[in-house]
Design a protein around this motif. Structure first.
Motif, PDB file in Angstrom:
ATOM      1  N   LEU A  18       0.828  -1.198   0.000  1.00 33.65           N
ATOM      2  CA  LEU A  18       0.000   0.000   0.000  1.00 33.65           C
ATOM      3  C   LEU A  18       0.868   1.255   0.000  1.00 33.65           C
ATOM      4  O   LEU A  18       2.055   1.189   0.293  1.00 33.65           O
ATOM      5  N   MET A  19       0.257   2.406  -0.309  1.00 31.49           N
ATOM      6  CA  MET A  19       1.016   3.648  -0.339  1.00 31.49           C
ATOM      7  C   MET A  19       1.376   4.070   1.084  1.00 31.49           C
ATOM      8  O   MET A  19       0.500   4.220   1.936  1.00 31.49           O
ATOM      9  N   VAL A  20       2.653   4.244   1.324  1.00 33.58           N
ATOM     10  CA  VAL A  20       3.123   4.730   2.625  1.00 33.58           C
ATOM     11  C   VAL A  20       3.039   6.256   2.603  1.00 33.58           C
ATOM     12  O   VAL A  20       3.479   6.895   1.657  1.00 33.58           O
ATOM     13  N   GLY A  21       2.467   6.825   3.634  1.00 34.32           N
ATOM     14  CA  GLY A  21       2.201   8.251   3.641  1.00 34.32           C
ATOM     15  C   GLY A  21       3.437   9.115   3.820  1.00 34.32           C
ATOM     16  O   GLY A  21       4.479   8.665   4.302  1.00 34.32           O
ATOM     17  N   SER A  22       3.289  10.380   3.439  1.00 35.25           N
ATOM     18  CA  SER A  22       4.312  11.398   3.682  1.00 35.25           C
ATOM     19  C   SER A  22       3.940  12.158   4.949  1.00 35.25           C
ATOM     20  O   SER A  22       2.767  12.314   5.268  1.00 35.25           O
ATOM     21  N   GLY A  23       4.941  12.651   5.653  1.00 42.29           N
ATOM     22  CA  GLY A  23       4.638  13.414   6.857  1.00 42.29           C
ATOM     23  C   GLY A  23       5.883  13.949   7.529  1.00 42.29           C
ATOM     24  O   GLY A  23       7.013  13.668   7.118  1.00 42.29           O
ATOM     25  N   LEU A  24       5.650  14.723   8.567  1.00 44.04           N
ATOM     26  CA  LEU A  24       6.730  15.252   9.396  1.00 44.04           C
ATOM     27  C   LEU A  24       6.785  14.383  10.642  1.00 44.04           C
ATOM     28  O   LEU A  24       5.890  14.436  11.486  1.00 44.04           O
ATOM     29  N   HIS A  25       7.826  13.572  10.740  1.00 49.81           N
ATOM     30  CA  HIS A  25       7.955  12.626  11.850  1.00 49.81           C
ATOM     31  C   HIS A  25       8.546  13.327  13.073  1.00 49.81           C
ATOM     32  O   HIS A  25       9.612  13.944  12.998  1.00 49.81           O
ATOM     33  N   PHE A  26       7.841  13.223  14.194  1.00 52.21           N
ATOM     34  CA  PHE A  26       8.328  13.741  15.472  1.00 52.21           C
ATOM     35  C   PHE A  26       8.794  12.555  16.303  1.00 52.21           C
ATOM     36  O   PHE A  26       7.978  11.777  16.802  1.00 52.21           O
ATOM     37  N   ILE A  27      10.103  12.409  16.431  1.00 49.30           N
ATOM     38  CA  ILE A  27      10.706  11.247  17.079  1.00 49.30           C
ATOM     39  C   ILE A  27      11.178  11.657  18.475  1.00 49.30           C
ATOM     40  O   ILE A  27      12.164  12.383  18.624  1.00 49.30           O
ATOM     41  N   THR A  28      10.472  11.220  19.489  1.00 49.20           N
ATOM     42  CA  THR A  28      10.809  11.574  20.863  1.00 49.20           C
ATOM     43  C   THR A  28      12.043  10.785  21.307  1.00 49.20           C
ATOM     44  O   THR A  28      12.054   9.552  21.256  1.00 49.20           O
ATOM     45  N   LEU A  29      13.074  11.491  21.726  1.00 44.81           N
ATOM     46  CA  LEU A  29      14.314  10.856  22.137  1.00 44.81           C
ATOM     47  C   LEU A  29      14.260  10.475  23.617  1.00 44.81           C
ATOM     48  O   LEU A  29      13.580  11.142  24.412  1.00 44.81           O
ATOM     49  N   PRO A  30      14.977   9.418  24.003  1.00 47.24           N
ATOM     50  CA  PRO A  30      15.080   9.103  25.438  1.00 47.24           C
ATOM     51  C   PRO A  30      15.745  10.263  26.176  1.00 47.24           C
ATOM     52  O   PRO A  30      16.521  11.038  25.606  1.00 47.24           O
ATOM     53  N   THR A  31      15.448  10.390  27.437  1.00 45.28           N
ATOM     54  CA  THR A  31      16.036  11.473  28.214  1.00 45.28           C
ATOM     55  C   THR A  31      17.544  11.273  28.356  1.00 45.28           C
ATOM     56  O   THR A  31      18.037  10.152  28.471  1.00 45.28           O
ATOM     57  N   ASN A  32      18.258  12.385  28.316  1.00 50.11           N
ATOM     58  CA  ASN A  32      19.715  12.392  28.519  1.00 50.11           C
ATOM     59  C   ASN A  32      20.425  11.407  27.590  1.00 50.11           C
ATOM     60  O   ASN A  32      21.219  10.569  28.022  1.00 50.11           O
ATOM     61  N   CYS A  33      20.133  11.512  26.289  1.00 51.63           N
ATOM     62  CA  CYS A  33      20.708  10.543  25.339  1.00 51.63           C
ATOM     63  C   CYS A  33      21.879  11.118  24.545  1.00 51.63           C
ATOM     64  O   CYS A  33      22.304  10.516  23.557  1.00 51.63           O
ATOM     65  N   SER A  34      22.389  12.268  24.936  1.00 49.99           N
ATOM     66  CA  SER A  34      23.543  12.840  24.236  1.00 49.99           C
ATOM     67  C   SER A  34      24.691  11.847  24.206  1.00 49.99           C
ATOM     68  O   SER A  34      25.005  11.202  25.207  1.00 49.99           O
ATOM     69  N   GLY A  35      25.332  11.718  23.049  1.00 52.30           N
ATOM     70  CA  GLY A  35      26.461  10.822  22.892  1.00 52.30           C
ATOM     71  C   GLY A  35      26.086   9.411  22.490  1.00 52.30           C
ATOM     72  O   GLY A  35      26.959   8.615  22.131  1.00 52.30           O
ATOM     73  N   GLU A  36      24.797   9.077  22.510  1.00 51.52           N
ATOM     74  CA  GLU A  36      24.381   7.736  22.104  1.00 51.52           C
ATOM     75  C   GLU A  36      24.272   7.661  20.577  1.00 51.52           C
ATOM     76  O   GLU A  36      24.078   8.658  19.893  1.00 51.52           O
ATOM     77  N   ASN A  37      24.383   6.448  20.061  1.00 48.45           N
ATOM     78  CA  ASN A  37      24.322   6.220  18.616  1.00 48.45           C
ATOM     79  C   ASN A  37      22.862   6.238  18.151  1.00 48.45           C
ATOM     80  O   ASN A  37      21.971   5.726  18.839  1.00 48.45           O
ATOM     81  N   ILE A  38      22.652   6.806  16.976  1.00 46.54           N
ATOM     82  CA  ILE A  38      21.324   6.805  16.362  1.00 46.54           C
ATOM     83  C   ILE A  38      21.421   6.177  14.980  1.00 46.54           C
ATOM     84  O   ILE A  38      22.356   6.453  14.214  1.00 46.54           O
ATOM     85  N   LEU A  39      20.488   5.295  14.678  1.00 53.00           N
ATOM     86  CA  LEU A  39      20.409   4.646  13.370  1.00 53.00           C
ATOM     87  C   LEU A  39      19.005   4.866  12.818  1.00 53.00           C
ATOM     88  O   LEU A  39      18.015   4.561  13.483  1.00 53.00           O
ATOM     89  N   ILE A  40      18.935   5.411  11.598  1.00 52.36           N
ATOM     90  CA  ILE A  40      17.654   5.621  10.928  1.00 52.36           C
ATOM     91  C   ILE A  40      17.634   4.762   9.668  1.00 52.36           C
ATOM     92  O   ILE A  40      18.516   4.880   8.814  1.00 52.36           O
ATOM     93  N   VAL A  41      16.653   3.874   9.573  1.00 55.23           N
ATOM     94  CA  VAL A  41      16.519   2.977   8.423  1.00 55.23           C
ATOM     95  C   VAL A  41      15.287   3.410   7.624  1.00 55.23           C
ATOM     96  O   VAL A  41      14.181   3.503   8.170  1.00 55.23           O
ATOM     97  N   ILE A  42      15.488   3.677   6.328  1.00 55.30           N
ATOM     98  CA  ILE A  42      14.426   4.192   5.469  1.00 55.30           C
ATOM     99  C   ILE A  42      14.254   3.270   4.269  1.00 55.30           C
ATOM    100  O   ILE A  42      15.232   2.852   3.647  1.00 55.30           O
ATOM    101  N   ARG A  43      12.976   2.957   3.954  1.00 49.21           N
ATOM    102  CA  ARG A  43      12.668   2.151   2.769  1.00 49.21           C
ATOM    103  C   ARG A  43      11.608   2.871   1.930  1.00 49.21           C
ATOM    104  O   ARG A  43      10.451   2.946   2.339  1.00 49.21           O
ATOM    105  N   PRO A  44      11.987   3.420   0.784  1.00 48.09           N
ATOM    106  CA  PRO A  44      11.011   4.121  -0.068  1.00 48.09           C
ATOM    107  C   PRO A  44       9.977   3.147  -0.644  1.00 48.09           C
ATOM    108  O   PRO A  44      10.326   2.031  -1.049  1.00 48.09           O
ATOM    109  N   SER A  45       8.725   3.592  -0.698  1.00 44.10           N
ATOM    110  CA  SER A  45       7.670   2.762  -1.285  1.00 44.10           C
ATOM    111  C   SER A  45       7.326   3.189  -2.709  1.00 44.10           C
ATOM    112  O   SER A  45       6.500   2.557  -3.359  1.00 44.10           O
TER     113      SER A  45
END
Length: 565
Positions: A125-152
């Protein structure tokens, strides 16, 4: 000077006026969009540098996303972005990330914290477009972040260069400030269009024939909804990205058809050739809308894939409107026709400029850190104010107040740690039961041993215990009731009395999950509970039913303690 020369110069001046007006609208619109975006973006941390980009398991590249261009193939491309959460961000922070027609999974230190679109993606199905608001864990400075994206979709996006880290408390207000011009114009177009439709229907019933205001209202509503969805500002009221994307494309495709319906009022003044041309435009655009909708809802061709076909279908409409506008201006002394000539010409110019803008921003100037924004809403806005002047600007204020109200209500009714409802939410939901005279059940829960976990293992694990138990309650009761945390170690489940027979099985499953999850942590998940039905009490007030459930919970808690001693 003879009359023909006078008419020529009058016509010439009129077109100089609309060209000047169009340029002025374009410049002012771009200035407001650019100024508000740049001015309010200083309150956010731009998070575009230092990313390691991997596309389809190719060699990773260290990149600044401002300078990086992506090539997306539907259901083939896999993109991973790795970085480190920068230092100095607020304790409660949120990543703001616009993304089109793609799934997204976000991991912080290998823990999934945000996911969208996988179910739609797997079903084709069609995956929607939008502005994603990703709430981070508290006090996460210095931690690694990985974002995985799959275009539809093929060419779903070419850039990811407007990622920001924002204080969670300022997310929505900052977002609206950055979109202030689009938000104002979009709300105006939508609400004013609805008003025109209602007025047009009333006049049509009275006059027993369709009034032109209906088609003008449909055009205004279509452009207004399209502008709200394309700028993502409607996420305030409709957070479903897939629904928003369907609205975005369907309103965009319908808008030219609505404009052609408006031109019906000039049908009598057209010659035979122009009438045939008009009918061709109406029929072709109508067929396109119907076919595009059928293909989308049968999951054959998504609406997003029909965009460039839409451009092709629109091409014959542009010269038709230009011819009609010139004819209306030169052959009529009717002010409405002259207004149509100016307004429609501005819509045509802004539409052409918008097509060019879309292509340039997506495929040429991908390095720009912001999109200059669509010009069509501004052109439509001017078209409407040339038809009706003096619309009440209170609409923007009303919508802003409603937006703030909804935002604060959501914050007021949510427990910050577990994201469950809080006591205020529980009181409100119980009140709804009492107003409707419906029987309900309250199950009161209390964690056993939370203080011991906090004292011996630390408050981080104590918080983990609270969150885990909230997840267990949601898994057991989420489909049949509402779950709340009252702070500390107290939880509550609210059920319709019709589910009373389900409770023993749910409690059995709850105990099993507590024992099962306890094996994964250095603490034991154990609770006491008490059950009360509103129909048990003559005075089935909110406080009395909860007090009965709470007393029974404490009786169980004491009995459990005695058994252990």
């Amino acid at each position: 000077m003879n009359r023909k020369q006078t008419d020529f110069f009058s016509s010439h001046k009129l077109y100089i006026l609309f060209i000047f007006t169009t340029l002025l609208i374009t410049i002012v619109g771009l200035f407001i969009d650019n100024f508000s975006l740049r001015f309010f973006t200083k309150d956010a941390l731009i998070f575009t540098k230092g990313w390691t980009v991997t596309v389809d398991h190719n060699v990773p590249e260290l990149a600044d996303l401002n300078d990086y261009s992506f090539e997306c193939s539907a259901y083939k491309t896999n993109i991973s972005l790795k970085n480190t959460i920068p230092a100095g961000i607020p304790k409660f922070s949120t990543i703001s990330m616009p993304l089109d027609l793609s799934t997204i999974d976000v991991y912080i230190s290998n823990k999934l914290v945000y996911s969208y679109g996988s179910e739609l993606y797997n079903k084709g199905l069609m995956v929607g477009s939008g502005l994603h608001f990703i709430t981070l864990p508290t006090n996460c400075s210095g931690e690694n972040i990985l974002i995985v994206i799959r275009p539809s979709e093929d060419g779903a996006f070419t850039r990811l260069n407007n990622i920001q880290i924002i204080d969670t408390n300022d997310v929505y207000s900052l977002f609206i400030k950055q979109q202030i011009a689009k938000f104002f114009v979009s709300v105006f177009l939508f609400t004013f269009g609805l008003l025109l439709i209602l007025v047009g229907i009333s006049i049509s019933i009275y006059a027993r024939r369709l009034n032109v205001l209906i088609s003008v209202g449909l055009l205004s509503v279509s452009i207004g909804l399209w502008a709200l969805t394309s700028s993502k500002t409607n996420q305030v009221l409709q957070p479903d990205f897939a629904v928003n994307s369907i609205i975005e494309y369907m309103t965009l495709y319908f808008a030219p058809f609505a404009f052609l319906l408006y031109i019906t009022s000039f049908y009598a003044s057209m010659n035979k050739t122009l009438r045939l041309y008009y009918l061709y435009c109406v029929i072709s655009m109508g067929i396109f809308n119907i076919v595009a909708a059928i293909l989308h809802f049968t999951n054959i061709v998504h609406l997003s894939r029909s965009l460039y076909i839409f451009y092709l279908v629109c091409m014959p409409i542009i010269p038709f409107i230009i011819i009609l506008a010139l004819k209306a201006n030169n052959s009529s002394n009717d002010n409405n026709r002259k207004i149509f000539s100016i307004g429609s010409s501005i819509i045509i110019i802004t539409s052409i400029l918008d097509m060019i803008r879309h292509i340039i921003m997506k495929y040429i100037f991908v390095e720009l850190s912001y999109d200059v924004g669509s010009l069509i809403p501004y052109g439509t806005f001017f078209f409407l104010i040339t038809l009706i002047i003096g619309y009440d600007l209170q609409i923007y204020k009303t919508m802003s107040i409603e937006f703030e109200k909804r935002t604060f209500e959501k914050l007021a009714y949510t427990d910050a740690l577990t994201r469950l409802g809080n006591r205020a939410k529980a009181d409100n939901d119980i009140l709804d039961y009492e107003k409707s005279n419906k029987d309900y059940i309250i199950i009161s829960f209390d964690m056993n041993g939370l203080k011991k976990v906090n004292d011996t293992l630390g408050h981080d694990l104590g918080d983990k215990l609270l969150v885990t138990f909230g997840e267990i309650l949601t898994e057991v009761f989420g489909e049949i009731g509402n779950i709340y945390r009252f702070g500390g170690d107290e939880y509550m489940v609210l059920l319709d009395d019709a589910y009373f027979e389900h409770i023993p099985l749910c409690i059995t499953r709850l105990i099993y999950l507590e024992e099962s999850r306890s094996k994964d942590y250095p603490f034991e998940i154990d609770t006491s509970y008490g059950i009360a039905r509103s129909k048990e009490l003559k005075d089935s007030s909110q406080s009395s039913v909860y007090k009965l459930a709470d007393n029974r919970m404490y009786e169980m808690k004491i009995a459990t303690k005695r058994q252990r001693d």
